[in-house]
Design an enzyme around this catalytic site. Structure first.
Site, PDB file in Angstrom:
ATOM      1  N   LYS A  10       0.847  -1.203   0.000  1.00 16.24           N
ATOM      2  CA  LYS A  10       0.000   0.000   0.000  1.00 16.24           C
ATOM      3  C   LYS A  10       0.874   1.242   0.000  1.00 16.24           C
ATOM      4  CE  LYS A  10       0.911   1.193   4.489  1.00 16.24           C
ATOM      5  NZ  LYS A  10       1.725   2.339   4.860  1.00 16.24           N
ATOM      6  N   SER A 105       2.109  -6.538   7.309  1.00 14.41           N
ATOM      7  CA  SER A 105       0.646  -6.563   7.404  1.00 14.41           C
ATOM      8  C   SER A 105       0.055  -7.345   6.236  1.00 14.41           C
ATOM      9  CB  SER A 105       0.093  -5.133   7.373  1.00 14.41           C
ATOM     10  OG  SER A 105       0.631  -4.376   8.418  1.00 14.41           O
ATOM     11  N   ASP A 138      -2.689  -1.783  10.003  1.00 12.16           N
ATOM     12  CA  ASP A 138      -2.676  -1.788   8.536  1.00 12.16           C
ATOM     13  C   ASP A 138      -3.189  -3.104   7.947  1.00 12.16           C
ATOM     14  OD1 ASP A 138      -1.580   0.730   8.523  1.00 12.16           O
ATOM     15  OD2 ASP A 138       0.431   0.099   7.921  1.00 12.16           O
TER      16      ASP A 138
HETATM   17  P1  ATP Z   1       4.034  -0.337   7.867  1.00  9.94           P
HETATM   18  O1  ATP Z   1       4.003   0.327   6.535  1.00  9.94           O
HETATM   19  O2  ATP Z   1       2.800  -1.179   8.132  1.00  9.94           O
HETATM   20  O3  ATP Z   1       4.371   0.555   9.000  1.00  9.94           O
HETATM   21  P2  ATP Z   1       6.547  -1.429   7.054  1.00  9.94           P
HETATM   22  O4  ATP Z   1       6.234  -1.702   5.625  1.00  9.94           O
HETATM   23  O5  ATP Z   1       7.330  -0.205   7.370  1.00  9.94           O
HETATM   24  O6  ATP Z   1       5.201  -1.433   7.866  1.00  9.94           O
HETATM   25  P3  ATP Z   1       7.185  -4.179   7.430  1.00  9.94           P
HETATM   26  O7  ATP Z   1       7.804  -4.637   6.161  1.00  9.94           O
HETATM   27  O8  ATP Z   1       5.778  -4.571   7.677  1.00  9.94           O
HETATM   28  O9  ATP Z   1       7.344  -2.612   7.627  1.00  9.94           O
HETATM   29  O10 ATP Z   1       8.139  -4.675   8.592  1.00  9.94           O
HETATM   30  C1  ATP Z   1       8.161  -4.091   9.879  1.00  9.94           C
HETATM   31  C2  ATP Z   1       8.737  -5.110  10.850  1.00  9.94           C
HETATM   32  O11 ATP Z   1       7.762  -6.118  11.031  1.00  9.94           O
HETATM   33  C3  ATP Z   1       9.956  -5.829  10.330  1.00  9.94           C
HETATM   34  O12 ATP Z   1      11.121  -5.155  10.692  1.00  9.94           O
HETATM   35  C4  ATP Z   1       9.844  -7.196  10.958  1.00  9.94           C
HETATM   36  O13 ATP Z   1      10.603  -7.270  12.144  1.00  9.94           O
HETATM   37  C5  ATP Z   1       8.384  -7.359  11.326  1.00  9.94           C
HETATM   38  N1  ATP Z   1       7.660  -8.426  10.578  1.00  9.94           N
HETATM   39  C6  ATP Z   1       6.837  -9.322  11.113  1.00  9.94           C
HETATM   40  N2  ATP Z   1       6.311 -10.136  10.185  1.00  9.94           N
HETATM   41  C7  ATP Z   1       6.825  -9.756   9.016  1.00  9.94           C
HETATM   42  C8  ATP Z   1       6.651 -10.220   7.693  1.00  9.94           C
HETATM   43  N3  ATP Z   1       5.861 -11.261   7.385  1.00  9.94           N
HETATM   44  N4  ATP Z   1       7.292  -9.581   6.720  1.00  9.94           N
HETATM   45  C9  ATP Z   1       8.083  -8.511   7.014  1.00  9.94           C
HETATM   46  N5  ATP Z   1       8.311  -8.068   8.261  1.00  9.94           N
HETATM   47  C10 ATP Z   1       7.678  -8.661   9.258  1.00  9.94           C
END
Ligand code: ATP
Length: 302
Positions: A10, A105, A138
């Protein structure tokens, strides 16, 4: 038997953030758009489950223990339906990790849909959305996709009409940013100031409904951008490079550090991505369109 679910990333075209609440969360007005960068989660029956594996360029950064959102989703569904979580979840990861594109998410929502199909639990949409909301703010949007306005912590969703396809470029960074750290920086930067209630922009909602890229470009906003830039000043270089390459709008995606660029059409998006790749401001740049559907079974449906 296996079930594979495809789930999009997203971008937040508006992210209005209120003051920290007593529980530490922030009220948001969060306009999500699902874009065509995808993870795929495959659920396979496995007696020693729940187990998770991950493949892809960022796979090394994904936790493979009980904190993985895909595992937490499988456990939540199994517990509600009184069955054992005997599943192997494999994540083919293409969404940048810790990039502000809700990759974790997305995997949570995908695992939920995959396990529901694999186990024949036939949970209602409402039940699935309820589990998603428990997993994280999210996660419900990753299930529904399209475009939606999230309020509360972002988890109360109202679907939004979109009258066309928007062309985007996403530039990934050389390192990640922690979402809680960005919110803490938001709080620090706002100390002593009055932070207004977060309100969705009607101009932005109208621009989505019309499919009008110029109007959308004029309306996009991200209240977390100053905090992300404060923690990661080099992002300013990526934003400037994308604007110089002809982007209609340039913004940090969610909590960052992925930067998002809105382009007039597919050709311009491809050119902006080429130009960004030629700079040292990002790790790589990818094009994607939105809106796209949320978590969808692509193979193995019973
Ligand atoms: P958001 O945009 O929802 O704030 P993000 O895209 O910045 O999230 P993610 O890729 O969701 O970040 O990862 C955030 C943290 O979530 C990672 O550093 C990791 O430790 C944890 N995590 C848990 N499950 C997963 C997964 N399936 N894939 C990626 N990271 C995960």
């Amino acid at each position: 038997m296996s079930v594979t679910v495809r789930v999009p990333a997203k971008v937040n075209v508006q992210l209005a953030v209120g003051a920290a609440r007593p529980d530490g969360f922030h009220d948001l007005a969060n306009v999500f758009l699902a874009v065509g960068l995808y993870d795929e989660v495959t659920a396979t029956a496995s007696p020693d489950g729940p187990r998770v594996t991950c493949a892809g360029p960022d796979a090394g950064q994904v936790p493979l223990d009980g904190t993985n959102l895909a595992v937490r989703a499988a456990l939540a569904l199994a517990e509600r339906h009184g069955r054992s979580p005997d599943v192997h979840l494999h994540i083919a990861k293409d969404i940048p990790v810790a990039g502000g594109m809700a990759g974790g998410s997305a995997d949570g929502a995908a695992a939920l849909v995959a396990c529901d199909a694999l186990w024949g639990t036939n949970a209602s949409r409402e039940e699935l959305l309820g589990i998603c909301a428990e997993l994280g703010s999210d996660v419900p949007f990753s299930l529904v996709g399209g475009a939606a306005l999230g309020t509360g912590r972002g988890e109360l969703l109202r679907p939004l009409e979109v009258g066309g396809t928007f062309h985007w470029v996403f530039a990934t960074a050389h390192r990640g940013l922690s979402t809680p750290a960005v919110f803490r920086e938001f709080d620090r930067l706002g100390e002593g100031t009055r932070i207004p209630e977060p309100v969705a922009s009607q101009d932005l909602i109208d621009a989505l409904a019309k499919g009008d890229a110029d109007a959308l470009a004029a309306a996009v906003s991200n209240d977390l951008q100053p905090a992300a830039l404060s923690l990661f000043p080099e992002l300013a270089g990526a934003l400037a490079a994308g604007r110089a390459a002809g982007a209609l709008a340039a913004l940090v995606s969610g909590s960052g550090p992925t930067t998002a660029f809105l382009a007039r059409d597919a050709e311009t998006a491809a050119r902006i991505a080429d130009d960004l790749r030629a700079t040292a401001t990002c790790r790589t740049a990818r094009t994607a369109t939105g809106p796209v559907p949320g978590a969808t079974v692509v193979s193995g449906a019973p």
